[in-house]
Design a protein around this motif. Structure first.
Motif, PDB file in Angstrom:
ATOM      1  N   GLU A 530       0.832  -1.208   0.000  1.00 36.66           N
ATOM      2  CA  GLU A 530       0.000   0.000   0.000  1.00 36.66           C
ATOM      3  C   GLU A 530       0.867   1.258   0.000  1.00 36.66           C
ATOM      4  O   GLU A 530       0.625   2.195  -0.747  1.00 36.66           O
ATOM      5  CB  GLU A 530      -0.886   0.029   1.247  1.00 36.66           C
ATOM      6  CG  GLU A 530      -2.087  -0.898   1.165  1.00 36.66           C
ATOM      7  CD  GLU A 530      -2.857  -0.928   2.488  1.00 36.66           C
ATOM      8  OE1 GLU A 530      -2.756   0.056   3.271  1.00 36.66           O
ATOM      9  OE2 GLU A 530      -3.517  -1.947   2.749  1.00 36.66           O
ATOM     10  N   THR A 533       2.525   1.774  -3.334  1.00 32.86           N
ATOM     11  CA  THR A 533       1.586   2.224  -4.352  1.00 32.86           C
ATOM     12  C   THR A 533       1.275   3.710  -4.180  1.00 32.86           C
ATOM     13  O   THR A 533       1.219   4.459  -5.153  1.00 32.86           O
ATOM     14  CB  THR A 533       0.281   1.403  -4.262  1.00 32.86           C
ATOM     15  OG1 THR A 533       0.616   0.016  -4.261  1.00 32.86           O
ATOM     16  CG2 THR A 533      -0.623   1.690  -5.439  1.00 32.86           C
ATOM     17  N   GLU A 534       1.134   4.120  -2.923  1.00 27.25           N
ATOM     18  CA  GLU A 534       0.909   5.547  -2.659  1.00 27.25           C
ATOM     19  C   GLU A 534       2.065   6.382  -3.201  1.00 27.25           C
ATOM     20  O   GLU A 534       1.879   7.403  -3.861  1.00 27.25           O
ATOM     21  CB  GLU A 534       0.793   5.790  -1.151  1.00 27.25           C
ATOM     22  CG  GLU A 534      -0.465   5.241  -0.522  1.00 27.25           C
ATOM     23  CD  GLU A 534      -1.572   6.295  -0.485  1.00 27.25           C
ATOM     24  OE1 GLU A 534      -1.281   7.455  -0.839  1.00 27.25           O
ATOM     25  OE2 GLU A 534      -2.717   5.946  -0.114  1.00 27.25           O
ATOM     26  N   ASN A 536       4.143   5.556  -5.487  1.00 27.30           N
ATOM     27  CA  ASN A 536       4.145   5.464  -6.944  1.00 27.30           C
ATOM     28  C   ASN A 536       3.250   6.550  -7.556  1.00 27.30           C
ATOM     29  O   ASN A 536       3.652   7.237  -8.499  1.00 27.30           O
ATOM     30  CB  ASN A 536       3.661   4.081  -7.374  1.00 27.30           C
ATOM     31  CG  ASN A 536       3.630   3.942  -8.882  1.00 27.30           C
ATOM     32  OD1 ASN A 536       4.675   3.979  -9.522  1.00 27.30           O
ATOM     33  ND2 ASN A 536       2.440   3.808  -9.468  1.00 27.30           N
ATOM     34  N   GLY A 537       2.084   6.702  -6.962  1.00 27.31           N
ATOM     35  CA  GLY A 537       1.155   7.720  -7.474  1.00 27.31           C
ATOM     36  C   GLY A 537       1.789   9.104  -7.407  1.00 27.31           C
ATOM     37  O   GLY A 537       1.707   9.896  -8.350  1.00 27.31           O
ATOM     38  N   LYS A 540       4.695   9.389  -9.980  1.00 27.97           N
ATOM     39  CA  LYS A 540       4.159   9.438 -11.348  1.00 27.97           C
ATOM     40  C   LYS A 540       3.615  10.833 -11.650  1.00 27.97           C
ATOM     41  O   LYS A 540       3.777  11.359 -12.745  1.00 27.97           O
ATOM     42  CB  LYS A 540       3.035   8.387 -11.471  1.00 27.97           C
ATOM     43  CG  LYS A 540       2.558   8.146 -12.882  1.00 27.97           C
ATOM     44  CD  LYS A 540       3.219   6.881 -13.434  1.00 27.97           C
ATOM     45  CE  LYS A 540       2.824   6.610 -14.872  1.00 27.97           C
ATOM     46  NZ  LYS A 540       3.470   7.489 -15.828  1.00 27.97           N
ATOM     47  N   THR A 595       1.167   2.967 -13.861  1.00 27.38           N
ATOM     48  CA  THR A 595       0.030   3.508 -13.101  1.00 27.38           C
ATOM     49  C   THR A 595      -0.166   2.696 -11.832  1.00 27.38           C
ATOM     50  O   THR A 595       0.371   1.594 -11.680  1.00 27.38           O
ATOM     51  CB  THR A 595      -1.251   3.389 -13.937  1.00 27.38           C
ATOM     52  OG1 THR A 595      -1.431   2.008 -14.270  1.00 27.38           O
ATOM     53  CG2 THR A 595      -1.149   4.212 -15.196  1.00 27.38           C
ATOM     54  N   ASN A 596      -0.945   3.263 -10.922  1.00 29.00           N
ATOM     55  CA  ASN A 596      -1.200   2.568  -9.658  1.00 29.00           C
ATOM     56  C   ASN A 596      -1.915   1.231  -9.882  1.00 29.00           C
ATOM     57  O   ASN A 596      -1.721   0.287  -9.127  1.00 29.00           O
ATOM     58  CB  ASN A 596      -2.032   3.452  -8.726  1.00 29.00           C
ATOM     59  CG  ASN A 596      -1.133   4.400  -7.936  1.00 29.00           C
ATOM     60  OD1 ASN A 596       0.068   4.473  -8.203  1.00 29.00           O
ATOM     61  ND2 ASN A 596      -1.715   5.108  -6.989  1.00 29.00           N
ATOM     62  N   MET A 599       0.563  -1.225 -10.765  1.00 27.43           N
ATOM     63  CA  MET A 599       1.381  -1.368  -9.561  1.00 27.43           C
ATOM     64  C   MET A 599       0.760  -2.371  -8.588  1.00 27.43           C
ATOM     65  O   MET A 599       1.416  -3.312  -8.129  1.00 27.43           O
ATOM     66  CB  MET A 599       1.468   0.011  -8.884  1.00 27.43           C
ATOM     67  CG  MET A 599       2.676   0.188  -8.059  1.00 27.43           C
ATOM     68  SD  MET A 599       4.102   0.273  -9.144  1.00 27.43           S
ATOM     69  CE  MET A 599       5.364   0.335  -7.914  1.00 27.43           C
ATOM     70  N   THR A 600      -0.499  -2.162  -8.255  1.00 27.19           N
ATOM     71  CA  THR A 600      -1.141  -3.058  -7.283  1.00 27.19           C
ATOM     72  C   THR A 600      -1.236  -4.475  -7.826  1.00 27.19           C
ATOM     73  O   THR A 600      -1.201  -5.442  -7.077  1.00 27.19           O
ATOM     74  CB  THR A 600      -2.555  -2.562  -6.900  1.00 27.19           C
ATOM     75  OG1 THR A 600      -3.146  -1.958  -8.051  1.00 27.19           O
ATOM     76  CG2 THR A 600      -2.498  -1.560  -5.786  1.00 27.19           C
TER      77      THR A 600
END
Lengths: 693, 116
Positions: A530, A533-534, A536-537, A540, A595-596, A599-600
């Motif tokens: 989590e 991913t945060e 990553n956003g 990006k 993108t997220n 990613m997830t």
């Protein structure tokens, strides 16, 4: 110096021996070849020794001439007294007249000594500013002198007194004598033209030397003849040496004195030039030491006014396509600025074409500058020169005199020479400025480095039963590697390691941002996927397109001895357990690449139960990719071997060991990427800490 | 040490870019220029042949990322071909295979473009 003393002493002894032998044994019909050779050798030795001795010449030319003149004069007086006393002009077959033989002997020895000094003296003058041909010419003359001695020795038939030394014999062309004489005179005259020393005399010195030199010349002329005639009676070598050297001296000094006489009328001007050159040299040094541009310009304006005696001076410097007034002395800037632009442009063209500098003597009547006279300044004459450095035009310097014809022709060269010095000084000032700026930049980088290093954990948290250690070596002052430890509650510690792509300042900024982000997110999430991913956003959206971050986010649960980790494109973590090392490489993708959603889907977390003796090693690619001189990489395998060999080293020692291995591997090759390493270890003999809370 | 070379071959509407040597922060701009040139020429079907690429740093990887979105928007793509084991390892760690087609033969990539 010492060698010179020894040679002179040896020469002196030999001379004494030779002359002594000749003096005692001279029979007019015989030749004493051995003694003559010894005398010749003695003279050569004396000459050679004095050449070494004379090197330390701190006496002025005038003093040297005076000294030489004094010696010759004393000799002459001694000789005259001796003749008076003995009633004979020469030492002859009947003996030394009434004077004791030893006195004659001493006078002769002294004559040889003084003559050697005389030859050295001339040589010293000839060799001023010498070229290779100069010394060759001089040595050729000495060779001819030696030949003359040898030749005379063999052609004199029945003793010296019958040979005669009149010019009849000298120009006897039935044998080599005449030829040698002509050659000798010719070379003497040619050497006489080598008198560059005159140029280094000022007017006063020239006059003094003219008088002193003439006196010495006359004395030497008289003495030379008398001495030579007398000495030759018992030593051909010494006698001819004395006579030829004195003849040479007279020719040389005669030509030298004539040279001085010819230069006397212009000596005043020469002196002024020399003074100006020296002044300019000092000026250059003075200007060169000023590195502040404003100070340099103001000093230059004031000095320029002094040098050419101007009322107003100013400097304009190139600024973009045009020129701007940089400094002025003697008047407010307004005047220069109000001068019509087209006139200034025309003037610049004239300056560019002028050599050495532009001189306008009558401003009110000049087609270009007429308008200058109409301004606030009463401009009578103008002098202007370009400021250049190595062909590059920097600007112009102007000097104005209220009077017409206020500057002399001579000022033109001087002004240009001064302008050139200013050009060099301007370049110096610029270079100094650049180096100061670079120093400031380096200083700032160092501060940035320190600031960045402070973003890394300053000390490891103490967790019972767990050892932590880390190092980070940046390749440049600032880089993109980072690691962090965040204590989230009493039971969880997050360990993060990351690497921002690229290098330098931008990577360092992003790295600082990562630190903040990680610190903020840690407390709000319980799963590394989590958090990644945060991040990553964020990457990006906010980072540049070509920038990405690789990261390993791990959560260490103290009580459960559990490690949960996720990997976002980062090199894997090594787990060393018992005698095995393996890479923990859960699927993942670099932050900022996708993108997220992707990613997830891709990111997988890995859970690991730790046991005593486990070592976990986090690293960045800088360690694996560190290269040695042969371009070989440190590599995963090499690291694995080191990890397996560590046995039960405490974490701090283990990190030190790896660091040592890496540095030994790369040797003196500059590191090309940051290297970061983080070690987590559960010591095998750790006390049970489960009852800690 | 950072010897690097970019050469290019055009086959119909496909361009093949050959990388050689070390692609790092110093040499990345050279590769960037080459890709920019292709984009400017509207040649967006790109195969990057990595057979002779000895090393790629994060700055080199960033170059792909800087262009990929732009190129895909123009209906093009960057396909990677013939990476050495070492270079593939770098791509793989970073998760590139998810985002880029990486094939073992240049012709394979070209064929994929041709099939549309």
């Amino acid at each position: 110096m010492k060698r010179g003393c020894i040679i002179v002493s040896a020469g002196g002894l030999l001379l004494a021996a030779a002359l002594g032998t000749l003096f005692e044994n001279r029979v007019f019909t015989g030749r004493f070849t051995a003694a003559e050779i010894v005398a010749g050798a003695a003279i050569l030795l004396l000459y050679w020794g004095f050449v070494h001795l004379e090197q330390s010449a701190d006496r002025t030319l005038l003093q040297k001439i005076g000294q030489l003149g004094l010696y010759v004069l004393l000799l002459l007086i001694a000789l005259v007294l001796l003749e008076q006393y003995s009633g004979t002009r020469t030492w002859d077959a009947a003996g030394a007249g009434d004077a004791p033989g030893i006195v004659w002997y001493l006078v002769f020895a002294a004559a040889v000594y003084v003559t050697v000094r005389m030859l050295i003296f001339i040589q010293g003058l000839i060799f001023v500013d010498q070229s290779r041909r100069t010394s060759g010419m001089f040595y050729l003359l000495t060779v001819v002198m030696v030949l003359r001695i040898v030749q005379t020795f063999f052609t004199l038939e029945s003793g010296p007194e019958s040979g005669g030394f009149g010019w009849d014999r000298e120009f006897d062309f039935s044998n080599a004598t005449g030829v040698l004489t002509v050659l000798f005179l010719l070379l003497a005259v040619l050497n006489g033209f080598r008198c560059k020393w005159i140029h280094y005399l000022n007017r006063r010195q020239k006059i003094a030397i003219l008088f002193a030199g003439t006196a010495v010349n006359i004395i030497a002329g008289i003495a030379g003849g008398s001495l030579a005639g007398t000495v030759t009676r018992f030593s051909i070598t010494a006698g001819i040496f004395i006579r030829d050297t004195h003849t040479f001296f007279m020719i040389y000094s005669g030509l030298g004195l004539a040279g001085i006489l010819l230069q006397l009328p212009s000596a005043g001007i020469m002196d002024r030039r020399m003074r100006q050159i020296r002044y300019l040299q000092n000026l250059g040094a003075e200007l060169g030491s000023i590195i502040e541009k404003g100070e340099l310009l103001s000093t230059s304006c004031v000095l320029a006014a002094n040098i050419v005696n101007a009322d107003v001076t100013w400097i304009e410097l190139k600024a973009g396509a045009g020129y701007r007034l940089a400094w002025s002395a003697g008047l407010s800037c307004q005047y220069m600025e109000e001068l019509p632009a087209d006139m200034k442009a025309d003037l610049r063209e004239l300056i560019d074409a002028a050599n050495p500098s532009l001189l306008i003597n009558n401003v009110p009547r000049d087609t270009v500058c007429r308008r200058m006279a109409a301004g606030m300044v009463k401009a009578g004459s103008v002098l202007a020169a370009p400021l250049t450095f190595k062909e590059t035009l920097r600007g112009y310097i102007y000097a104005v005199n209220h009077d017409r014809f206020g500057f002399s022709e001579e000022n033109r060269g001087l002004f240009r020479a001064f302008a050139d010095q200013v050009g060099v000084a301007l370049e110096n000032a610029r270079l100094a400025q650049v180096s100061i700026e670079q120093e400031v930049y380096r200083e700032e980088l160092k501060l940035a480095h320190n600031a960045q290093m402070r973003l890394l954990p300053q000390k490891m948290p103490a967790i019972a039963g767990i050892e932590l250690d880390a190092f980070c070596i940046t390749a440049n002052e600032i880089g993109g590697d980072f690691y962090d430890i965040i204590q989230v509650g009493p039971e969880r510690t997050d360990i993060v390691i990351g690497d921002v792509s690229g290098k330098g300042a931008s990577a360092a900024f992003y790295m600082a941002e990562m630190k903040g982000l990680v610190q903020a997110l840690a407390r709000h999430h319980a799963c590394p996927v989590e958090i990644l991913t945060e991040i990553n956003g964020f990457v990006k959206t906010h980072f540049e397109k070509d920038t990405f971050v690789t990261m390993i986010y791990s959560m260490l649960y103290h009580r459960e001895r559990k490690l949960v980790l996720a990997r976002a494109g980062h090199p894997p973590v090594a787990l060393v357990r018992r005698d095995k090392a393996e890479w923990l490489e859960p699927a993942g993708i670099g932050l900022g690449l996708a993108t997220n959603d992707i990613m997830t889907r891709i990111l997988k977390k890995q859970e690991l139960s730790l046991v005593e003796g486990d070592t976990i090693v986090y690293l960045t690619d800088g360690l694996i990719e560190a290269r040695n001189r042969d371009g070989e990489e440190f590599g995963e395998d090499r690291l694995k071997h080191i990890l397996l060999d560590m046995d039960d080293l405490p974490a701090a020692d283990a990190s030190g060991l790896i660091r040592g291995h890496m540095q030994a591997f790369i040797g003196d090759v500059p590191q090309h990427d940051d290297v970061t390493l983080f070690i987590l270890r559960l010591p095998a003999d750790a006390p049970n800490n489960k009852e800690r809370d | 040490m950072s010897e690097f070379e970019v050469t290019r071959k055009d086959v119909d509407d496909i361009s093949i870019v050959y990388l050689k040597g070390y692609l790092d922060a110093h040499t990345a701009p050279e590769f960037e220029t080459a890709l920019q040139q292709l984009v400017d020429e509207e040649r967006v079907k790109i195969v990057v042949n990595l057979a002779k690429l000895a090393y790629i740093s994060s700055a080199g990887l960033g170059v792909f990322m800087g262009f990929i979105e732009d190129i895909r928007q123009k209906d093009g793509d960057i396909k990677l071909a013939e990476p050495t084991e070492k270079v593939f390892r770098v791509f793989d760690l970073l998760g590139f295979p998810v985002l880029y087609e990486i094939v073992s033969k240049e012709s394979e990539a070209v064929d994929k473009y041709k099939k549309g």
